[in-house]
Design a protein around this motif. Sequence first.
Motif, short mmCIF file in Angstrom:
data_model
loop_
_atom_site.label_atom_id
_atom_site.label_comp_id
_atom_site.label_asym_id
_atom_site.label_seq_id
_atom_site.Cartn_x
_atom_site.Cartn_y
_atom_site.Cartn_z
N GLU A 70 46.50 96.89 38.29
CA GLU A 70 47.14 98.21 38.28
C GLU A 70 47.73 98.55 36.92
N ASN A 71 48.00 97.51 36.13
CA ASN A 71 48.60 97.67 34.80
C ASN A 71 47.62 97.32 33.68
N ALA A 72 46.32 97.35 34.01
CA ALA A 72 45.31 96.91 33.05
C ALA A 72 45.39 97.66 31.72
N ASN A 73 45.85 98.92 31.76
CA ASN A 73 45.97 99.70 30.53
C ASN A 73 47.03 99.16 29.58
N GLU A 74 47.87 98.26 30.07
CA GLU A 74 48.92 97.67 29.23
C GLU A 74 48.40 96.50 28.39
N MET A 75 47.18 96.06 28.66
CA MET A 75 46.60 94.96 27.89
C MET A 75 46.21 95.46 26.50
N LYS A 76 46.85 94.88 25.47
CA LYS A 76 46.56 95.23 24.08
C LYS A 76 45.75 94.12 23.43
N GLU A 77 45.36 94.34 22.20
CA GLU A 77 44.55 93.34 21.48
C GLU A 77 45.24 92.00 21.37
N ASP A 78 46.58 92.02 21.19
CA ASP A 78 47.30 90.77 20.95
C ASP A 78 48.04 90.23 22.18
N THR A 79 47.82 90.86 23.35
CA THR A 79 48.57 90.43 24.54
C THR A 79 48.24 88.99 24.93
N LEU A 80 46.98 88.61 24.83
CA LEU A 80 46.62 87.22 25.18
C LEU A 80 47.28 86.24 24.22
N ASP A 81 47.40 86.62 22.96
CA ASP A 81 48.10 85.75 22.00
C ASP A 81 49.57 85.61 22.37
N TRP A 105 43.86 102.13 45.00
CA TRP A 105 44.50 103.35 44.52
C TRP A 105 43.60 104.09 43.54
N GLU A 106 43.38 105.36 43.80
CA GLU A 106 42.53 106.17 42.92
C GLU A 106 43.11 106.30 41.52
N GLU A 107 44.44 106.27 41.42
CA GLU A 107 45.08 106.45 40.11
C GLU A 107 45.11 105.17 39.27
N ILE A 134 44.71 85.23 41.57
CA ILE A 134 43.85 86.41 41.62
C ILE A 134 44.32 87.41 42.68
N HIS A 135 44.39 88.66 42.24
CA HIS A 135 44.67 89.80 43.12
C HIS A 135 43.34 90.49 43.40
N ASP A 136 43.02 90.67 44.67
CA ASP A 136 41.76 91.32 45.06
C ASP A 136 42.05 92.29 46.19
N ARG A 137 41.95 93.58 45.90
CA ARG A 137 42.17 94.59 46.94
C ARG A 137 41.02 95.57 46.95
N ASP A 138 40.30 95.56 48.04
CA ASP A 138 39.12 96.44 48.21
C ASP A 138 38.11 96.24 47.09
N ALA A 139 37.99 95.01 46.60
CA ALA A 139 37.10 94.74 45.47
C ALA A 139 36.44 93.37 45.62
N HIS A 140 36.16 92.97 46.87
CA HIS A 140 35.68 91.61 47.12
C HIS A 140 34.41 91.27 46.33
N LYS A 141 33.45 92.17 46.35
CA LYS A 141 32.15 91.89 45.71
C LYS A 141 32.32 91.67 44.20
#
Length: 261
Positions: A70-81, A105-107, A134-141
């Motif tokens: 839900e917060n995937a947009n918060e991932m920046k280039e250096d977040t993994l570092d 959620w559509e949003e 792992i979080h999996d909601r309505d995305a099993h495949k």
Amino acid sequence: MKEKFKIIDSHAHYDDDQFNEDREYVLKEIRENGVIGVLNCAASYDSLKTTDKLTKDHDFILGALGIHPENANEMKEDTLDEIKAYIKDNDKIVAIGEIGLDYYWEENPPKDVQKEVFRRQMNLARELSFPVVIHDRDAHKDTLEIMNEFPEVTGTVHCFSGSVEFAKECIELGYYIGFTGVVTFKNAKKLVEVAREIPLERILVETDCPYMAPEPNRGKRNKSDYIEYIITKIAEIKEIDPYKANLSFNENFNRLIKKVK
């Protein structure tokens, strides 16, 4: 005399705003009520820092760091570092999570963004030899497809909501199945079937607090000592002694994070 449960909560969010007024009181209370361990799972970028702090302030709390779909947009280039820097500085960070896919959620961020962020974090887990949450909601495949791309990575599929067949496919890949208070709900027939059919040694129990409180506390703010109701329900489903089930779930958790407490 009935044995008192020794509870490990394999998925919680005690840095959530719902605990801002009484966090320390709640953490003291659950300790007194038999909770011996908690895995606090980050979700947002800001919660990387708050989860790290919780693990440093409380000896019984471990941490998982990751960006929720839900917060995937918060991932920046250096977040993994940044995540790697937290891990290097803190041996109580033991997993990458909460990561995955959420198509409910559509949003939410677009599916391709979620998948890219999920894959980047799975790759980090592979690099560090860390388990994932792992979080999996309505995305099993799509979730299973990405899990299959990283055969070296294992972890837990938390708050499991899939079928028996999906659970068995996850287990085949080396994953554990996380059960929340939903398994105690009257309409949880599918989840009850999953609990009945999968091996005891692949089950974890969790709150996902402050959400998902089990019966008889459904609708209340959740907390880790409520796990006793989840343990009791799964023991009833599997027709085994609840205390033995409790110890088995704790062994499963310790096996997953490779840090026996």
